[in-house]
Design a protein around this motif. Structure first.
Motif, PDB file in Angstrom:
ATOM      1  N   GLU A 215       0.850  -1.197   0.000  1.00 10.18           N
ATOM      2  CA  GLU A 215       0.000   0.000   0.000  1.00 10.18           C
ATOM      3  C   GLU A 215       0.879   1.238   0.000  1.00 10.18           C
ATOM      4  O   GLU A 215       1.785   1.381   0.834  1.00 10.18           O
ATOM      5  CB  GLU A 215      -0.915   0.026   1.229  1.00 10.18           C
ATOM      6  CG  GLU A 215      -1.975   1.116   1.204  1.00 10.18           C
ATOM      7  CD  GLU A 215      -3.138   0.817   0.261  1.00 10.18           C
ATOM      8  OE1 GLU A 215      -3.872   1.761  -0.092  1.00 10.18           O
ATOM      9  OE2 GLU A 215      -3.319  -0.369  -0.117  1.00 10.18           O
ATOM     10  N   ALA A 216       0.631   2.129  -0.949  1.00 10.21           N
ATOM     11  CA  ALA A 216       1.379   3.381  -1.033  1.00 10.21           C
ATOM     12  C   ALA A 216       0.457   4.456  -1.587  1.00 10.21           C
ATOM     13  O   ALA A 216      -0.514   4.170  -2.280  1.00 10.21           O
ATOM     14  CB  ALA A 216       2.613   3.228  -1.917  1.00 10.21           C
ATOM     15  N   ALA A 217       0.773   5.697  -1.260  1.00 10.97           N
ATOM     16  CA  ALA A 217      -0.017   6.828  -1.758  1.00 10.97           C
ATOM     17  C   ALA A 217       0.907   8.011  -2.000  1.00 10.97           C
ATOM     18  O   ALA A 217       1.905   8.182  -1.300  1.00 10.97           O
ATOM     19  CB  ALA A 217      -1.111   7.203  -0.766  1.00 10.97           C
ATOM     20  N   TYR A 218       0.548   8.792  -2.994  1.00 10.37           N
ATOM     21  CA  TYR A 218       1.304   9.990  -3.321  1.00 10.37           C
ATOM     22  C   TYR A 218       0.712  11.209  -2.633  1.00 10.37           C
ATOM     23  O   TYR A 218      -0.500  11.262  -2.372  1.00 10.37           O
ATOM     24  CB  TYR A 218       1.301  10.221  -4.839  1.00 10.37           C
ATOM     25  CG  TYR A 218       2.045   9.163  -5.615  1.00 10.37           C
ATOM     26  CD1 TYR A 218       3.431   9.215  -5.746  1.00 10.37           C
ATOM     27  CD2 TYR A 218       1.358   8.114  -6.214  1.00 10.37           C
ATOM     28  CE1 TYR A 218       4.116   8.236  -6.457  1.00 10.37           C
ATOM     29  CE2 TYR A 218       2.040   7.132  -6.928  1.00 10.37           C
ATOM     30  CZ  TYR A 218       3.415   7.202  -7.040  1.00 10.37           C
ATOM     31  OH  TYR A 218       4.085   6.235  -7.734  1.00 10.37           O
ATOM     32  N   VAL A 219       1.573  12.177  -2.345  1.00 10.38           N
ATOM     33  CA  VAL A 219       1.079  13.460  -1.855  1.00 10.38           C
ATOM     34  C   VAL A 219       0.447  14.169  -3.038  1.00 10.38           C
ATOM     35  O   VAL A 219       1.137  14.711  -3.906  1.00 10.38           O
ATOM     36  CB  VAL A 219       2.206  14.309  -1.240  1.00 10.38           C
ATOM     37  CG1 VAL A 219       1.665  15.677  -0.823  1.00 10.38           C
ATOM     38  CG2 VAL A 219       2.833  13.594  -0.054  1.00 10.38           C
ATOM     39  N   ASP A 220      -0.863  14.100  -3.108  1.00  4.57           N
ATOM     40  CA  ASP A 220      -1.600  14.643  -4.245  1.00  4.57           C
ATOM     41  C   ASP A 220      -3.038  14.845  -3.801  1.00  4.57           C
ATOM     42  O   ASP A 220      -3.487  14.218  -2.828  1.00  4.57           O
ATOM     43  CB  ASP A 220      -1.547  13.682  -5.428  1.00  4.57           C
ATOM     44  CG  ASP A 220      -1.593  14.387  -6.776  1.00  4.57           C
ATOM     45  OD1 ASP A 220      -1.883  15.609  -6.773  1.00  4.57           O
ATOM     46  OD2 ASP A 220      -1.358  13.738  -7.804  1.00  4.57           O
ATOM     47  N   ALA A 221      -3.756  15.695  -4.463  1.00  3.20           N
ATOM     48  CA  ALA A 221      -5.136  15.989  -4.063  1.00  3.20           C
ATOM     49  C   ALA A 221      -5.973  16.317  -5.289  1.00  3.20           C
ATOM     50  O   ALA A 221      -5.463  16.845  -6.285  1.00  3.20           O
ATOM     51  CB  ALA A 221      -5.181  17.173  -3.085  1.00  3.20           C
ATOM     52  N   GLY A 222      -7.257  15.983  -5.212  1.00  8.17           N
ATOM     53  CA  GLY A 222      -8.135  16.261  -6.334  1.00  8.17           C
ATOM     54  C   GLY A 222      -9.588  16.218  -5.939  1.00  8.17           C
ATOM     55  O   GLY A 222      -9.942  16.046  -4.768  1.00  8.17           O
ATOM     56  N   ALA A 223     -10.437  16.361  -6.934  1.00  7.39           N
ATOM     57  CA  ALA A 223     -11.884  16.350  -6.738  1.00  7.39           C
ATOM     58  C   ALA A 223     -12.513  15.853  -8.031  1.00  7.39           C
ATOM     59  O   ALA A 223     -11.823  15.599  -9.030  1.00  7.39           O
ATOM     60  CB  ALA A 223     -12.402  17.742  -6.390  1.00  7.39           C
ATOM     61  N   LEU A 224     -13.817  15.710  -7.994  1.00  9.05           N
ATOM     62  CA  LEU A 224     -14.568  15.257  -9.163  1.00  9.05           C
ATOM     63  C   LEU A 224     -15.702  16.238  -9.401  1.00  9.05           C
ATOM     64  O   LEU A 224     -16.394  16.638  -8.465  1.00  9.05           O
ATOM     65  CB  LEU A 224     -15.124  13.859  -8.896  1.00  9.05           C
ATOM     66  CG  LEU A 224     -15.578  13.006 -10.081  1.00  9.05           C
ATOM     67  CD1 LEU A 224     -14.422  12.752 -11.031  1.00  9.05           C
ATOM     68  CD2 LEU A 224     -16.140  11.688  -9.581  1.00  9.05           C
ATOM     69  N   VAL A 225     -15.877  16.646 -10.650  1.00  8.01           N
ATOM     70  CA  VAL A 225     -17.026  17.452 -11.042  1.00  8.01           C
ATOM     71  C   VAL A 225     -17.974  16.541 -11.805  1.00  8.01           C
ATOM     72  O   VAL A 225     -17.602  15.970 -12.836  1.00  8.01           O
ATOM     73  CB  VAL A 225     -16.613  18.662 -11.895  1.00  8.01           C
ATOM     74  CG1 VAL A 225     -17.850  19.432 -12.359  1.00  8.01           C
ATOM     75  CG2 VAL A 225     -15.687  19.580 -11.110  1.00  8.01           C
ATOM     76  N   VAL A 226     -19.183  16.378 -11.278  1.00  6.62           N
ATOM     77  CA  VAL A 226     -20.160  15.454 -11.854  1.00  6.62           C
ATOM     78  C   VAL A 226     -21.358  16.243 -12.356  1.00  6.62           C
ATOM     79  O   VAL A 226     -21.954  17.025 -11.608  1.00  6.62           O
ATOM     80  CB  VAL A 226     -20.629  14.424 -10.807  1.00  6.62           C
ATOM     81  CG1 VAL A 226     -21.639  13.460 -11.415  1.00  6.62           C
ATOM     82  CG2 VAL A 226     -19.441  13.667 -10.226  1.00  6.62           C
ATOM     83  N   ASP A 227     -21.701  16.054 -13.612  1.00  8.20           N
ATOM     84  CA  ASP A 227     -22.872  16.697 -14.201  1.00  8.20           C
ATOM     85  C   ASP A 227     -23.964  15.667 -14.407  1.00  8.20           C
ATOM     86  O   ASP A 227     -23.727  14.616 -15.018  1.00  8.20           O
ATOM     87  CB  ASP A 227     -22.516  17.349 -15.541  1.00  8.20           C
ATOM     88  CG  ASP A 227     -21.679  18.608 -15.377  1.00  8.20           C
ATOM     89  OD1 ASP A 227     -21.739  19.215 -14.290  1.00  8.20           O
ATOM     90  OD2 ASP A 227     -20.964  18.978 -16.323  1.00  8.20           O
ATOM     91  N   ILE A 228     -25.165  15.969 -13.904  1.00 11.33           N
ATOM     92  CA  ILE A 228     -26.310  15.070 -14.014  1.00 11.33           C
ATOM     93  C   ILE A 228     -27.397  15.810 -14.785  1.00 11.33           C
ATOM     94  O   ILE A 228     -27.978  16.784 -14.297  1.00 11.33           O
ATOM     95  CB  ILE A 228     -26.830  14.656 -12.624  1.00 11.33           C
ATOM     96  CG1 ILE A 228     -25.680  14.106 -11.765  1.00 11.33           C
ATOM     97  CG2 ILE A 228     -27.947  13.627 -12.755  1.00 11.33           C
ATOM     98  CD1 ILE A 228     -26.036  13.946 -10.310  1.00 11.33           C
TER      99      ILE A 228
END
Length: 304
Positions: A251-264
């Motif tokens: 298990e490993a993770a990068y120092v990174d960040a994000g989000a999701l834009v969802v259109d319905i």
């Protein structure tokens, strides 16, 4: 980003913020409060957001202070943008602290207006439950957390409430279900051990219903799949980004960040746009065209 089409509900989908009351570093490496602030700054120019969702692991330590920090930052962003705000607990959350600050998770309604809640007491053994209406969509939150455990499960009582909600009058433009543990295959051995244990029960509950999309978190990486013919979208993590191409039983993770834009859309069509926060020291721009240059390229590419 393009504005949403008429009748479309645009959702800013955040997940796994992992804030702490004392701003202790997550996994000893990430100031998650600062990471959340960078994500919110990155999406500040996204037009037409009508709903903000935080799909679990809102807090790392379950403290009232951590939830207050999320409310201040995410609630402030939603209020300024005239958006509703909905959150759901994850496996790192504590229901007592969550309810103390965020009530049932349906914090802001249409236009960013605060929603009123009764002060009814629920013991931590009772899952958090809520629903609200945003732009003709029924938003239903389902608590998949299991006190003291990392895996997810939807209790019989929560399934009954979900079925009852979906069996009622259909929302004008369908239902959005928000939960933490995705009903999708896990990317690593650790996440597989901590996955949702009864996705089949969720599939049975939403099959043939007006559910348009299921929004989830937990995996700290963007995934897309389906359950009972319904799209399932997993948001990137705010706290870090799981290395999904690494060795399965590590298990490993990068120092990174994000989000999701969802259109319905009104017709139920769903599409998603992952948004990553660039790192100034490591992500130089390949190019940047101003509007005049873009117009010239369009004209040259499309002909007379």
């Amino acid at each position: 980003m393009q504005p949403p089409a008429a009748g479309t509900l645009r959702v800013l989908h955040l997940s796994d913020t992992h804030l702490t009351g004392d701003r202790a570093l997550h996994q000893g490496s990430v100031d998650t409060t600062a990471a959340l602030e960078r994500v919110l700054a990155r999406v500040d120019t996204v037009p037409g957001t009508g709903l903000v969702v935080v799909s679990g692991d809102v807090s790392e330590d379950g403290s009232a202070e951590s939830y207050a920090a999320v409310l201040e930052r995410v609630g402030g962003w939603a209020g300024r943008h005239g958006a509703a705000l909905v959150a759901v607990p994850g496996n790192h959350d504590l229901r007592e602290g969550f309810r103390q600050v965020l009530a049932n998770g349906h914090v802001l309604g249409e236009g960013g207006r605060p929603l009123a809640h009764t002060m009814e007491y629920h013991p931590p053994t009772v899952p958090v439950w809520g629903q609200s209406l945003v732009s003709g969509r029924r938003i239903v939150t389902v608590d998949t957390s299991v006190p003291g455990a990392g895996y997810g499960e939807i209790t019989d009582a929560s399934l009954d409430r979900l079925r009852a909600a979906l069996a009622g009058d259909h929302a004008p433009h369908g239902t959005v279900v928000v939960l933490h543990h995705p009903p999708l295959p896990a990317p690593t051995a650790l996440h597989d051990a901590l996955k949702l244990r009864n996705p089949g029960d969720l599939a049975d509950a939403i099959s043939g219903s007006d559910v348009r999309v299921v929004l989830a978190g937990h995996y700290h990486h963007h995934f897309a799949g389906s359950l009972a013919g319904v799209p399932v979208l997993v948001a990137p993590g705010v706290a870090n980004d799981t290395d999904v191409t690494g060795v399965y039983d590590e298990e490993a993770a990068y120092v990174d960040a994000g989000a999701l834009v969802v259109d319905i859309a009104e017709d139920g069509s769903v599409w998603s746009t992952p948004v990553r926060v660039p790192r100034p020291d490591a992500d130089p721009l390949a190019f940047a065209f101003d509007a005049e240059t873009v117009t010239r390229i369009i004209e040259a590419s499309t002909g007379p």
